[in-house]
Write a protein that holds these residues in place. Structure first.
Motif, PDB file in Angstrom:
ATOM      1  N   ILE A   7       0.860  -1.189   0.000  1.00  0.00           N
ATOM      2  CA  ILE A   7       0.000   0.000   0.000  1.00  0.00           C
ATOM      3  C   ILE A   7       0.893   1.234   0.000  1.00  0.00           C
ATOM      4  O   ILE A   7       1.779   1.363   0.841  1.00  0.00           O
ATOM      5  CB  ILE A   7      -0.932   0.021   1.223  1.00  0.00           C
ATOM      6  N   THR A  10      -3.718   5.986   0.260  1.00  0.00           N
ATOM      7  CA  THR A  10      -5.113   5.690   0.561  1.00  0.00           C
ATOM      8  C   THR A  10      -5.937   6.956   0.384  1.00  0.00           C
ATOM      9  O   THR A  10      -5.412   8.065   0.446  1.00  0.00           O
ATOM     10  CB  THR A  10      -5.300   5.171   1.998  1.00  0.00           C
ATOM     11  N   VAL A  24      -7.504   2.431  -2.319  1.00  0.00           N
ATOM     12  CA  VAL A  24      -6.109   2.183  -1.970  1.00  0.00           C
ATOM     13  C   VAL A  24      -5.298   2.097  -3.262  1.00  0.00           C
ATOM     14  O   VAL A  24      -5.765   1.525  -4.245  1.00  0.00           O
ATOM     15  CB  VAL A  24      -5.971   0.852  -1.189  1.00  0.00           C
ATOM     16  N   TYR A  26      -1.915   0.464  -4.655  1.00  0.00           N
ATOM     17  CA  TYR A  26      -0.894  -0.532  -4.370  1.00  0.00           C
ATOM     18  C   TYR A  26       0.251  -0.383  -5.367  1.00  0.00           C
ATOM     19  O   TYR A  26       0.025  -0.036  -6.522  1.00  0.00           O
ATOM     20  CB  TYR A  26      -1.461  -1.947  -4.531  1.00  0.00           C
ATOM     21  N   CYS A  60      -5.101   1.078  -8.476  1.00  0.00           N
ATOM     22  CA  CYS A  60      -6.097   1.404  -7.459  1.00  0.00           C
ATOM     23  C   CYS A  60      -6.985   0.199  -7.199  1.00  0.00           C
ATOM     24  O   CYS A  60      -7.312  -0.558  -8.108  1.00  0.00           O
ATOM     25  CB  CYS A  60      -6.994   2.548  -7.935  1.00  0.00           C
TER      26      CYS A  60
END
Length: 93
Positions: A7, A10, A24, A26, A60
């Motif tokens: 991650i 956010t 989130v 990544y 995302c």
């Protein structure tokens, strides 16, 4: 999610512009980019590894596609009909 994913950002998007939902971003090594997988979700080593500034691709969840940078992933999310996103945490690799 795979152990290879990390991650890096956010945020919150709003369903129907009123119901808050998490989003989130990544990071994953570019060698695991979705463009390298076949229709059966098997890694195809013959497909090229995308060249990115830092060796990672960003996507995302929910809904994103691999992007070369965090900024591109955020821009993709912000451009969606449910955007813009209110971004919170950002972690650099």
């Amino acid at each position: 999610m795979s152990d290879e994913y990390e991650i890096v950002a956010t945020g919150t998007w709003f369903y129907d512009h009123s119901v808050p939902k998490p989003i989130v971003i990544y990071a994953k090594p570019a060698r695991y980019a979705s463009s390298r997988y076949d229709d059966d979700d098997q890694l195809d080593e013959s497909r090229p590894i995308p060249e990115t500034p830092d060796g990672f691709v960003y996507f995302c969840w929910p809904g994103g596609h691999d992007q070369p940078t965090i900024e591109d992933a955020k821009a993709w999310a912000n451009a969606q009909p449910w955007g813009p996103v209110i971004w919170g945490l950002t972690i650099s690799n």
